[in-house]
Design a protein around this motif. Structure first.
Motif, PDB file in Angstrom:
ATOM      1  N   LEU A  53       0.835  -1.195   0.000  1.00 50.11           N
ATOM      2  CA  LEU A  53       0.000   0.000   0.000  1.00 50.11           C
ATOM      3  C   LEU A  53       0.875   1.253   0.000  1.00 50.11           C
ATOM      4  CD1 LEU A  53      -2.817  -0.986   2.548  1.00 50.11           C
ATOM      5  CD2 LEU A  53      -2.945  -0.947   0.050  1.00 50.11           C
ATOM      6  N   GLY A  54       0.648   2.122  -0.970  1.00 51.97           N
ATOM      7  CA  GLY A  54       1.462   3.328  -1.067  1.00 51.97           C
ATOM      8  C   GLY A  54       2.856   3.061  -1.577  1.00 51.97           C
ATOM      9  N   GLY A  55       3.074   1.854  -2.123  1.00 52.74           N
ATOM     10  CA  GLY A  55       4.416   1.500  -2.591  1.00 52.74           C
ATOM     11  C   GLY A  55       5.151   0.694  -1.530  1.00 52.74           C
ATOM     12  N   THR A  56       5.715  -0.448  -1.922  1.00 52.93           N
ATOM     13  CA  THR A  56       6.421  -1.295  -0.964  1.00 52.93           C
ATOM     14  C   THR A  56       7.639  -0.572  -0.402  1.00 52.93           C
ATOM     15  OG1 THR A  56       5.723  -3.272  -2.171  1.00 52.93           O
ATOM     16  CG2 THR A  56       7.540  -3.526  -0.625  1.00 52.93           C
ATOM     17  N   SER A  57       7.733  -0.536   0.929  1.00 52.50           N
ATOM     18  CA  SER A  57       8.839   0.145   1.598  1.00 52.50           C
ATOM     19  C   SER A  57       9.191  -0.605   2.869  1.00 52.50           C
ATOM     20  CB  SER A  57       8.449   1.581   1.945  1.00 52.50           C
ATOM     21  OG  SER A  57       7.411   1.593   2.914  1.00 52.50           O
ATOM     22  N   LEU A  58      10.318  -0.247   3.459  1.00 50.76           N
ATOM     23  CA  LEU A  58      10.703  -0.845   4.729  1.00 50.76           C
ATOM     24  C   LEU A  58       9.655  -0.557   5.793  1.00 50.76           C
ATOM     25  CD1 LEU A  58      12.638  -2.320   6.609  1.00 50.76           C
ATOM     26  CD2 LEU A  58      13.902  -0.168   6.888  1.00 50.76           C
TER      27      LEU A  58
END
Length: 399
Positions: A364-369
């Motif tokens: 959600l909202g772009g895969t990030s840490l």
């Protein structure tokens, strides 16, 4: 010197572990190829990640199918059917030309691979109870844990001379080998007199009985949410470690393998300690450690920690899953005797359905840490809260 009984136990553990490992292998082997797969099929990253969700949803639904079938028809026939279907579905994955075709094939591949997972637990429950069951589950985890350790490494190596389609052809060959191994080494552990005597619909109704069993659900649900945290890590880590931290597919594979080793060590230690202090107490400690380590991962994301800091917190977050899977799985299955197939099915469908839901959350909202860390922490928190609300110290009796 190994006794005949000990030798038979090892052969069964190895065979069942290889069968149960096919589901994780179908997920983990192609992880290093996810970015390349997305590019080849001309699909966004989020759509490529949905292939993980499709596989896990299939794994969950397949548990219900093969678990209930095994309570009525025995363990072997549903198991062999699942391997044949797995071989066909894996070849369909290799032949897919569009992302929709691939997602559909992945759904059926997951469904077919569920047979090994659900029936490995059911067969173990047919044979063992109490601490013996915990020890056998730990032995299963020892071998089964090698799948996430070596699958990405093998996938990374194979990608040096194969494309992602070649990985699925390799999986099909492994499925064919497993069919032969199962036919040679396994025998029926559920005799006709112990099988469900009603109709298939009545066998499905047994699922409702198990779902209403508080003791069973108090261990099944925490284990399910911890497995969801594991799948969130599996689904997001290729993109976090390769695209954000710049690791190569091979370097990612070795980092993934290190975490798999931690999972194996934790599961073996927890089985040993359970004999001294009991599964319930070790499970409580494992959940506490899971909360601490996953919270540390969130802090690492907030502080934009360097790679070594992220890998350290990930290592302990993954290792805690090994503690909880062995102890909670054993306690849940110990509460079910005649309904072992149905109980194993519910454990599986809970884990893979929650896992299938957790993977998209990391994107959600772009895969990030941060998205990965928050999802893992949320799953650990829910697992702990459910355990505190539902669990009571179990009596070592089957129902």
């Amino acid at each position: 010197m190994t006794t005949p009984a000990a030798h038979r136990r090892i052969v069964y553990a190895l065979t069942l572990s290889l069968l149960a490992a096919m589901g994780p292998l179908c997920i983990d082997l192609y992880l290093p190829a996810l970015p390349a797969l997305a590019a080849d099929l001309q699909t966004p990253t989020a759509s490529a990640q949905l292939s993980l969700t499709a596989g896990m949803v299939g794994l969950g639904l397949g548990q219900l199918l093969f678990g209930t079938l095994s309570d009525k028809y025995g363990r072997l026939r549903p198991l062999m059917l699942s391997i044949i279907l797995l071989l066909l579905a894996t070849l369909a994955c290799a032949a897919a030309q569009t992302i929709n075709q691939f997602l559909c094939a992945r759904l059926f591949e997951g469904l077919a691979s569920a047979g090994g997972s659900v029936l490995a637990r059911a067969i173990a429950r047919d044979m063992y109870n109490g601490h013996e069951l915990t020890k056998f589950f730990a032995l299963l985890m020892l071998v089964n844990g090698l799948a996430p350790v070596f699958a990405p490494v093998l996938g990374g190596v194979l990608l040096s001379f194969l494309n992602w389609r070649g990985l699925f052809i390799a999986l099909a060959i492994i499925a064919a080998v497993q069919f032969v191994v199962a036919r040679i080494n396994l025998h029926e552990t559920l005799p006709p007199e112990r099988r469900s005597q009603g109709s298939l619909l009545q066998s499905w109704a047994a699922l409702g009985v198990v779902l209403k069993h508080r003791s069973f659900m108090s261990f099944c649900l925490p284990q399910g949410f911890m497995m969801a945290s594991m799948f969130a890590y599996i689904g997001a880590s290729p993109f976090v470690l390769q695209q954000i931290y710049g690791l190569s597919p091979q370097a990612f594979s070795f980092c993934f393998a290190a975490n798999g080793i931690g999972l194996i060590l934790a599961s073996q230690i927890s089985a040993r300690l359970s004999q001294l202090w009991g599964e319930y107490r070790i499970l409580s400690c494992g959940l506490t450690l899971a909360i601490i380590s996953s919270a540390s991962l969130v802090v690492s994301a907030l502080l934009h920690a360097p790679l070594w800091g992220v890998l350290l917190t990930l290592f302990f977050s993954v290792a805690c899953t090994g503690i909880i899977t062995v102890t909670a799985g054993s306690l849940a299955m110990q509460s079910q005797g005649e309904r072992a197939g149905s109980a194993s099915a519910i454990i599986g469908v809970t884990a893979f359905t929650l896992g299938g839901a957790s993977v998209p959350l990391t994107g959600l909202g772009g895969t990030s840490l941060m998205s990965m860390a928050v999802t893992i922490f949320g799953c650990c928190l829910l697992a702990t809260l459910l355990f505190l609300l539902l669990a009571r110290k179990p009596q070592r009796q089957s129902v």
